[in-house]
Design an enzyme around this catalytic site. Structure first.
Site, PDB file in Angstrom:
ATOM      1  N   ASN A 198       0.821  -1.285   0.126  1.00  8.41           N
ATOM      2  CA  ASN A 198      -0.035  -0.115   0.020  1.00  8.41           C
ATOM      3  C   ASN A 198       0.890   1.367  -0.088  1.00  8.41           C
ATOM      4  O   ASN A 198       1.977   1.028  -0.017  1.00  8.41           O
ATOM      5  CB  ASN A 198      -1.145  -0.068   1.202  1.00  8.41           C
ATOM      6  CG  ASN A 198      -0.380  -0.019   2.593  1.00  8.41           C
ATOM      7  OD1 ASN A 198       0.217   0.963   2.923  1.00  8.41           O
ATOM      8  ND2 ASN A 198      -0.153  -1.083   3.300  1.00  8.41           N
ATOM      9  N   ASP A 249      -5.206  -5.599   5.096  1.00 10.65           N
ATOM     10  CA  ASP A 249      -6.504  -6.246   5.870  1.00 10.65           C
ATOM     11  C   ASP A 249      -6.624  -7.382   5.516  1.00 10.65           C
ATOM     12  O   ASP A 249      -7.240  -8.314   5.946  1.00 10.65           O
ATOM     13  CB  ASP A 249      -7.504  -5.474   5.656  1.00 10.65           C
ATOM     14  CG  ASP A 249      -7.605  -4.087   6.310  1.00 10.65           C
ATOM     15  OD1 ASP A 249      -7.161  -3.921   7.497  1.00 10.65           O
ATOM     16  OD2 ASP A 249      -8.056  -2.984   5.805  1.00 10.65           O
ATOM     17  N   LYS A 303       7.089 -18.280  -9.330  1.00 11.78           N
ATOM     18  CA  LYS A 303       6.501 -17.095  -9.740  1.00 11.78           C
ATOM     19  C   LYS A 303       5.198 -17.293 -10.723  1.00 11.78           C
ATOM     20  O   LYS A 303       5.334 -18.659 -11.410  1.00 11.78           O
ATOM     21  CB  LYS A 303       7.505 -16.475 -11.169  1.00 11.78           C
ATOM     22  CG  LYS A 303       6.958 -15.252 -11.638  1.00 11.78           C
ATOM     23  CD  LYS A 303       8.083 -14.589 -12.424  1.00 11.78           C
ATOM     24  CE  LYS A 303       7.399 -13.552 -13.212  1.00 11.78           C
ATOM     25  NZ  LYS A 303       8.129 -12.936 -14.497  1.00 11.78           N
ATOM     26  N   ASP A 328      -6.095  -8.174  13.247  1.00 15.83           N
ATOM     27  CA  ASP A 328      -6.060  -6.869  13.747  1.00 15.83           C
ATOM     28  C   ASP A 328      -4.802  -6.591  14.897  1.00 15.83           C
ATOM     29  O   ASP A 328      -5.455  -6.800  16.049  1.00 15.83           O
ATOM     30  CB  ASP A 328      -7.493  -6.273  14.011  1.00 15.83           C
ATOM     31  CG  ASP A 328      -7.386  -4.713  14.083  1.00 15.83           C
ATOM     32  OD1 ASP A 328      -6.538  -4.130  14.688  1.00 15.83           O
ATOM     33  OD2 ASP A 328      -8.272  -3.916  13.245  1.00 15.83           O
ATOM     34  N   ILE A 329      -3.884  -6.311  14.640  1.00 13.20           N
ATOM     35  CA  ILE A 329      -2.814  -6.022  15.593  1.00 13.20           C
ATOM     36  C   ILE A 329      -3.259  -5.199  16.729  1.00 13.20           C
ATOM     37  O   ILE A 329      -3.310  -5.521  17.831  1.00 13.20           O
ATOM     38  CB  ILE A 329      -1.417  -5.494  14.741  1.00 13.20           C
ATOM     39  CG1 ILE A 329      -1.217  -6.470  13.721  1.00 13.20           C
ATOM     40  CG2 ILE A 329      -0.438  -5.317  15.831  1.00 13.20           C
ATOM     41  CD1 ILE A 329      -0.062  -5.686  12.952  1.00 13.20           C
ATOM     42  N   PHE A 340      -4.344   4.458  14.517  1.00 12.37           N
ATOM     43  CA  PHE A 340      -4.709   5.644  13.571  1.00 12.37           C
ATOM     44  C   PHE A 340      -5.705   5.429  12.562  1.00 12.37           C
ATOM     45  O   PHE A 340      -5.937   4.341  12.479  1.00 12.37           O
ATOM     46  CB  PHE A 340      -3.320   5.861  12.817  1.00 12.37           C
ATOM     47  CG  PHE A 340      -2.283   6.491  13.426  1.00 12.37           C
ATOM     48  CD1 PHE A 340      -1.669   5.946  14.817  1.00 12.37           C
ATOM     49  CD2 PHE A 340      -1.822   7.779  13.275  1.00 12.37           C
ATOM     50  CE1 PHE A 340      -0.665   6.555  15.421  1.00 12.37           C
ATOM     51  CE2 PHE A 340      -1.047   8.575  13.834  1.00 12.37           C
ATOM     52  CZ  PHE A 340      -0.421   7.879  14.992  1.00 12.37           C
ATOM     53  N   LYS A 391     -12.315  -0.938  18.778  1.00 14.65           N
ATOM     54  CA  LYS A 391     -11.288  -1.885  18.893  1.00 14.65           C
ATOM     55  C   LYS A 391     -10.695  -1.690  20.408  1.00 14.65           C
ATOM     56  O   LYS A 391      -9.573  -1.828  20.849  1.00 14.65           O
ATOM     57  CB  LYS A 391     -10.008  -1.086  17.981  1.00 14.65           C
ATOM     58  CG  LYS A 391     -10.469  -1.405  16.716  1.00 14.65           C
ATOM     59  CD  LYS A 391      -9.401  -1.302  15.687  1.00 14.65           C
ATOM     60  CE  LYS A 391      -9.712  -0.978  14.271  1.00 14.65           C
ATOM     61  NZ  LYS A 391      -8.487  -1.494  13.307  1.00 14.65           N
TER      62      LYS A 391
HETATM   63  O1  C5P Z   1      -9.692  -0.610  10.790  1.00 16.83           O
HETATM   64  P1  C5P Z   1      -8.738   0.316  10.399  1.00 16.83           P
HETATM   65  O2  C5P Z   1      -7.722  -0.549   9.486  1.00 16.83           O
HETATM   66  O3  C5P Z   1      -9.068   1.514   9.432  1.00 16.83           O
HETATM   67  O4  C5P Z   1      -7.808   0.961  11.577  1.00 16.83           O
HETATM   68  C1  C5P Z   1      -6.744   1.637  11.434  1.00 16.83           C
HETATM   69  C2  C5P Z   1      -5.747   1.292  12.432  1.00 16.83           C
HETATM   70  O5  C5P Z   1      -5.813  -0.133  13.037  1.00 16.83           O
HETATM   71  C3  C5P Z   1      -4.297   1.728  12.347  1.00 16.83           C
HETATM   72  O6  C5P Z   1      -3.964   2.156  13.650  1.00 16.83           O
HETATM   73  C4  C5P Z   1      -3.631   0.514  12.127  1.00 16.83           C
HETATM   74  O7  C5P Z   1      -2.225   0.403  12.428  1.00 16.83           O
HETATM   75  C5  C5P Z   1      -4.410  -0.707  12.734  1.00 16.83           C
HETATM   76  N1  C5P Z   1      -4.574  -1.821  12.050  1.00 16.83           N
HETATM   77  C6  C5P Z   1      -3.582  -2.908  12.745  1.00 16.83           C
HETATM   78  N2  C5P Z   1      -4.082  -4.258  12.072  1.00 16.83           N
HETATM   79  C7  C5P Z   1      -4.546  -4.510  10.721  1.00 16.83           C
HETATM   80  C8  C5P Z   1      -5.441  -3.535  10.507  1.00 16.83           C
HETATM   81  C9  C5P Z   1      -5.360  -2.077  10.937  1.00 16.83           C
HETATM   82  O8  C5P Z   1      -3.205  -2.791  13.809  1.00 16.83           O
HETATM   83  N3  C5P Z   1      -4.459  -5.616  10.477  1.00 16.83           N
END
Ligand code: C5P
Length: 401
Positions: free
Chosen positions: A210, A279, A289, A306-307, A324, A342
């Site tokens: 990204n 995501d 490849k 989701d970390i 963020f 969250k």
């Molecule tokens: O839900 P969204 O992806 O918009 O949320 C963004 C926040 O969640 C950011 O702080 C990003 O670092 C964190 N995040 C995460 N792990 C993921 C997706 C987003 O920690 N897989």
């Protein structure tokens, strides 16, 4: 407010080829709001004329102790008292040696001896001169005395050699100077920051990534460090230099970032999740490849963990968890929903739909939300935005005590 508003910097320029870069340093100090007076050594005058520095600082340049007219206007002791910070850039091996010995054999060395202001020194010299035990011993003496050493950087040198001894980038010199003016409100705190994108491999040559540059997260790590915190930065694949004094762990994929963050978590007081974590990631990474064949190609993607949510729900959750959010519409509603869903303490939202801020830019603006409040951080360089955000983090930590 400009970050160096109210600062009166004495810029010492000593005689090396990097002296011409001091003009850029001066320009940036002025942009940052500082008043600057320039003092050049006799050898610096062989490399660059004082007129450039006079024009950029708006004041006559001084180079001699024995200049009667200049002494009548502002004596050297007055100048030593006037300054809030002395920056020597570039500092040659000779100037460093004279400072280490406490010599007062020209105007610049005399001012350093006669002033109680903090001294910051950015060395620049040939790599062999820098590595020489005499120079290293002198530098160690200065550092032990509380002098802040800025650099040197490594790379190509004017003498044709490659190695350590280049003047640190003017941007980084000024950033370090700004950092030295911040009160140490996060001293004793341990701050964990994740930054940058993640790259999810499809096969050995392709990945899903990204547009995150990592600049905001790196600026947050630098600001936290500047405020006295011990900082660990878990960085996705970016080419940014590590902020001075920050411990960095490089990762590539979301799963690696999660493992690194969770392993570090127990030792930290604050977590800021500034990374743009994928995501979805390919359900499998192919060992070979993918060959071009049909008209369409389907890659199955799987949701990543989701970390941030995992950190917030962790039994060893840090005292403050900051997320963020990059939004293009209804920023407050989406950000507050994320805050709640969250389990965060703060969420910093930026409107990535607006030109000139957010992804791949040096500038940003943030709206930060917490349960009972909101703070809008005005548009500007990410370094300043990060400092404002970390001041709020320090406020919230104090409020939660
Ligand atoms: O839900 P969204 O992806 O918009 O949320 C963004 C926040 O969640 C950011 O702080 C990003 O670092 C964190 N995040 C995460 N792990 C993921 C997706 C987003 O920690 N897989």
């Amino acid at each position: 407010m400009a970050p160096l508003q109210g600062e009166r910097i004495l810029l010492g320029v000593s005689g090396g080829i990097a002296a011409y870069k001091a003009a850029e340093v001066l320009r940036r100090l002025r942009d940052a709001g500082a008043q600057v007076r320039v003092v050049m050594t006799a050898s610096a005058l062989h490399f660059v004329g004082p007129t450039t520095f006079q024009a950029l600082s708006g004041h006559p340049v001084r180079s001699s102790l024995w200049d009667e007219a200049a002494e009548a206007a502002m004596g050297h002791i007055e100048l030593a008292r006037w300054t809030t910070r002395i920056l020597i850039a570039p500092a040659t091996a000779n100037t460093i040696a004279r400072l280490a010995q406490g010599r007062a054999n020209d105007l610049l060395s005399t001012l350093c001896l006669a002033s109680e202001a903090p001294l910051l020194v950015a060395p620049a010299m040939n790599r062999v001169m820098w590595a020489h035990p005499a120079t290293q011993a002198n530098v160690a003496t200065l550092v032990a005395r509380g002098v802040e050493l800025l650099g040197p950087a490594e790379g190509d040198q004017a003498c044709g050699e490659v190695g350590a001894g280049r003047l640190l980038d003017p941007d980084r010199i000024v950033a370090a100077l700004v950092a030295s003016t911040l009160p140490p409100r996060l001293a004793g705190k341990r701050v964990l920051v994740s930054a940058g994108p993640t790259f999810e491999d499809i096969d050995p040559v392709r990945f899903i990534g990204n547009r995150s540059s990592g600049k905001m997260g790196f600026a947050v790590a630098a600001a936290a460090r500047a405020m006295g915190a011990q900082v660990t930065l878990v960085a996705g694949p970016v080419t940014l230099p590590t902020p001075a004094g920050v411990r960095r762990i490089d990762v590539r994929r979301a799963a690696q970032m999660r493992a690194a963050v969770l392993a570090e978590l127990p030792a930290h007081d604050v977590y800021l999740g500034a990374a743009a974590v994928a995501d979805y990631a390919p359900a499998e990474t192919l060992p070979q490849k993918i060959k071009k064949s049909g008209e369409t190609l389907t890659i199955v993607l799987q949701r990543t963990a989701d970390i941030l949510a995992d950190v917030a729900a962790h039994p060893q959750r840090p005292g403050l968890v900051v997320g963020f959010a990059a939004e293009t519409q209804d920023m407050e509603a989406y950000a507050r929903d994320k805050l709640h869903r969250k389990g965060l303490d703060l969420i910093a939202a930026n409107d990535v739909g607006r030109a000139g801020q957010g992804f791949e830019c040096d500038d940003n603006a943030l709206s930060v939300f917490w349960r009972e409040g909101r703070l809008d951080i005005a548009h500007g360089p990410k370094s300043r935005v990060a400092r404002d955000l970390m001041q709020l983090v320090a406020d919230r930590l104090e409020a939660s005590r």
